[in-house]
Design a protein around this motif. Structure first.
Motif, PDB file in Angstrom:
ATOM      1  N   THR A  49       3.997   6.970   8.451  1.00 56.70           N
ATOM      2  CA  THR A  49       4.729   6.324   8.055  1.00 56.70           C
ATOM      3  C   THR A  49       6.434   6.103   7.564  1.00 56.70           C
ATOM      4  O   THR A  49       5.920   6.549   6.380  1.00 56.70           O
ATOM      5  CB  THR A  49       3.923   5.474   6.738  1.00 56.70           C
ATOM      6  N   LYS A 104      -2.771   6.236   3.187  1.00 56.18           N
ATOM      7  CA  LYS A 104      -2.359   4.339   3.322  1.00 56.18           C
ATOM      8  C   LYS A 104      -2.744   3.727   4.224  1.00 56.18           C
ATOM      9  O   LYS A 104      -3.429   2.326   4.314  1.00 56.18           O
ATOM     10  CB  LYS A 104      -1.065   4.254   3.377  1.00 56.18           C
ATOM     11  N   SER A 105      -2.433   4.154   5.495  1.00 55.48           N
ATOM     12  CA  SER A 105      -2.442   3.215   7.373  1.00 55.48           C
ATOM     13  C   SER A 105      -3.879   3.395   7.270  1.00 55.48           C
ATOM     14  O   SER A 105      -4.326   1.515   7.303  1.00 55.48           O
ATOM     15  CB  SER A 105      -1.854   4.421   8.163  1.00 55.48           C
ATOM     16  N   ASP A 164       2.582  -1.103   5.301  1.00 57.72           N
ATOM     17  CA  ASP A 164       2.079   0.005   4.679  1.00 57.72           C
ATOM     18  C   ASP A 164       3.420   0.908   4.696  1.00 57.72           C
ATOM     19  O   ASP A 164       4.883   0.684   5.400  1.00 57.72           O
ATOM     20  CB  ASP A 164       1.603   0.141   5.881  1.00 57.72           C
ATOM     21  N   ASP A 213       3.234   9.203  -7.843  1.00 56.69           N
ATOM     22  CA  ASP A 213       2.017   8.322  -8.055  1.00 56.69           C
ATOM     23  C   ASP A 213       2.807   7.971  -9.630  1.00 56.69           C
ATOM     24  O   ASP A 213       2.627   6.218  -9.716  1.00 56.69           O
ATOM     25  CB  ASP A 213       0.992   8.482  -8.209  1.00 56.69           C
ATOM     26  N   ILE A 220      -2.744   4.824  -3.318  1.00 55.73           N
ATOM     27  CA  ILE A 220      -3.599   5.397  -2.843  1.00 55.73           C
ATOM     28  C   ILE A 220      -3.256   7.119  -2.698  1.00 55.73           C
ATOM     29  O   ILE A 220      -1.948   7.617  -2.702  1.00 55.73           O
ATOM     30  CB  ILE A 220      -3.708   5.760  -1.457  1.00 55.73           C
ATOM     31  N   ILE A 279       0.752  -1.197   0.201  1.00 57.87           N
ATOM     32  CA  ILE A 279       0.522   0.245  -0.082  1.00 57.87           C
ATOM     33  C   ILE A 279       0.544   1.633  -0.329  1.00 57.87           C
ATOM     34  O   ILE A 279       1.475   1.246   0.372  1.00 57.87           O
ATOM     35  CB  ILE A 279      -1.143  -0.017   1.594  1.00 57.87           C
ATOM     36  N   THR A 280       0.869   1.686  -0.976  1.00 57.82           N
ATOM     37  CA  THR A 280       2.158   2.677  -1.099  1.00 57.82           C
ATOM     38  C   THR A 280       1.127   4.402  -1.447  1.00 57.82           C
ATOM     39  O   THR A 280      -0.157   4.142  -1.948  1.00 57.82           O
ATOM     40  CB  THR A 280       2.944   2.968  -2.426  1.00 57.82           C
ATOM     41  N   GLY A 281       1.663   5.162  -1.474  1.00 56.38           N
ATOM     42  CA  GLY A 281       1.049   7.215  -2.088  1.00 56.38           C
ATOM     43  C   GLY A 281       2.384   8.053  -1.615  1.00 56.38           C
ATOM     44  O   GLY A 281       2.903   7.896  -0.870  1.00 56.38           O
ATOM     45  N   ASN A 337     -12.952   4.777   3.111  1.00 56.64           N
ATOM     46  CA  ASN A 337     -11.799   3.672   4.371  1.00 56.64           C
ATOM     47  C   ASN A 337     -12.674   3.863   5.284  1.00 56.64           C
ATOM     48  O   ASN A 337     -12.525   2.670   6.357  1.00 56.64           O
ATOM     49  CB  ASN A 337     -10.128   4.283   4.715  1.00 56.64           C
ATOM     50  N   SER A 380      -2.040  10.652   2.406  1.00 57.76           N
ATOM     51  CA  SER A 380      -3.401  10.263   1.462  1.00 57.76           C
ATOM     52  C   SER A 380      -3.727   8.788   2.371  1.00 57.76           C
ATOM     53  O   SER A 380      -5.158   8.408   1.803  1.00 57.76           O
ATOM     54  CB  SER A 380      -2.462   9.218   0.035  1.00 57.76           C
ATOM     55  N   SER A 422      -8.599   7.770  -2.509  1.00 62.17           N
ATOM     56  CA  SER A 422     -10.000   7.390  -0.809  1.00 62.17           C
ATOM     57  C   SER A 422     -10.128   8.763  -0.503  1.00 62.17           C
ATOM     58  O   SER A 422     -10.329  10.148  -1.026  1.00 62.17           O
ATOM     59  CB  SER A 422      -8.379   7.075  -0.178  1.00 62.17           C
TER      60      SER A 422
END
Length: 389
Positions: free
Chosen positions: A78, A51-52, A96, A134, A125, A43-45, A200, A49, A153
């Motif tokens: 993160t 992610k968590s 994450d 991205d 994300i 899960i990145t971005g 989310n 954004s 998101s």
């Protein structure tokens, strides 16, 4: 079941030679293989954004859970690559990943630094439009032959703002506009990709079901099964898919049980492999989110009291610890299974042929018991889902 041609040949050969034990052992090995498969999702971005939050939502974990949750904040929380195993399926992990383009993880070295090879696919994300980093990341992932998916998101916030500011507010038009703007921006940057809009905090709404359908379609079959059982129950359709996946394997488990060296169970007239039934019913419960830890997590994330969720559960299998005694009691209370057992009792008066037919009845009992138990737990999962909403 994933099986190559050599597996099928071995099973057929064993059955032709009347070696049921060997055939059953091979089938069991194939049945167990998918449960041993791993699934690693990156899960990145960019920073902030969501992610968590996505990592927590996908795993059915409350954002405030200090033990299980990925830390969520309005600033970048993160700073390292962090693995978050699924609470019920440790072979499924969401990772994450730090925001691309941070000082510690510059865009040019990002994939190498996060350990690109271990991931089955990536979810990129953004809470606004997708930015240069991205797009660059997507192109690098594509170049290395792996899949990526764009997730836009926090659309719940966008809808709320649009409702406040627009006289002729239309939620579907707003969502379409967000999707189209993201796709257009990506296309202008040289990336053609589907964009999934979601919140989310409300996975059952918006595009999360479309994301799951896409992953299900594009993953290898053994990975697809792992993804399905670990999925949160975001819809009645997901619950039904889980049921059908479990149901498709019941005939094979019944054969494995009947072909094995089982002994008659006290209180039952047929030789039934209770340990197999106990294990499978526990699998059903866990995947349907009917075990106590899963129900508690659902209560925490939805705000619905645990007692309210458990009040709609009707099956005796859902709330008690699954053990041989409970399974035996439930079997004896199931009319269709009791009829099969009574028929087997009469066969004891016919030596040799009676024993052979009793073996097939043992298979029938296992099949019917697992089918009935799966139906009960599916119903309970649907009742809980509707109560949670």
């Amino acid at each position: 079941i994933m099986a190559d041609s050599s597996d099928i040949v071995e099973i057929k050969e064993a059955l032709r030679n009347n070696n049921q034990a060997l055939a059953a052992a091979k089938i069991k090995e194939l049945l167990d293989n998918p449960s041993n498969a791993t699934l690693n999702i990156g899960i990145t971005g960019e920073s902030g954004s969501g992610k968590s939050s996505f990592v927590n939502a996908f795993r059915g974990v409350d954002h405030k859970d200090e033990k299980e949750a990925a830390p969520v904040g309005v600033v970048e929380t993160t700073v390292d690559v962090k693995e978050y195993p699924h609470p019920d399926y440790p072979n499924v992990s969401l990772w994450d990943l730090p925001g691309i383009g941070t000082t510690k993880f510059p865009a040019d070295e990002y994939l190498k630094l996060v350990g690109f090879e271990k991931f089955d696919f990536f979810i990129i994300i953004s809470d606004t439009c997708f930015r240069k980093n991205d797009v660059k990341l997507a192109k690098e992932i594509q170049k290395m032959g792996k899949k990526f998916y764009f997730v836009r998101s926090k659309v719940d916030n966008d809808l709320l703002n649009a409702q406040r500011s627009q006289r002729d507010f239309d939620p579907e038009k707003t969502l379409s506009r967000i999707r189209d703007n993201c796709k257009k921006g990506l296309l202008n940057a040289g990336v053609q990709a589907q964009v999934f809009v979601l919140s989310n905090f409300e996975l059952q709404r918006y595009d999360f079901h479309l994301l799951h359908e896409t992953l299900e379609r594009e993953l290898p079959e053994h990975k697809r099964n792992v993804l399905l059982v670990a999925m949160p129950n975001i819809s009645l359709e997901i619950i039904e898919k889980k049921k059908e996946a479990f149901k498709s394997k019941i005939p094979l488990w019944a054969f494995v049980s009947a072909a094995g060296a089982v002994v008659p169970v006290p209180g039952l007239s047929v030789a039934v492999d209770l340990s197999l039934i106990v294990g499978l019913v526990q699998q059903y419960k866990t995947s349907f989110g009917l075990d106590t830890p899963s129900l508690q997590r659902l209560a925490d994330t939805t705000g619905v009291q645990l007692t309210d969720l458990t009040s709609v559960i009707r099956s005796p299998l859902s709330l008690d610890n699954i053990n041989a005694q409970l399974i035996t009691q439930t079997l004896n209370q199931t009319a269709s299974v009791a009829g099969l057992m009574a028929a087997e009792e009469g066969l004891r008066f016919f030596p040799i042929f009676g024993t052979m037919i009793a073996g097939s009845l043992s298979c029938a009992v296992i099949y019917k018991a697992l089918s009935d138990f799966l139906e009960m737990l599916t119903d309970d999962a649907q009742y809980v889902f509707e109560k949670a909403l």
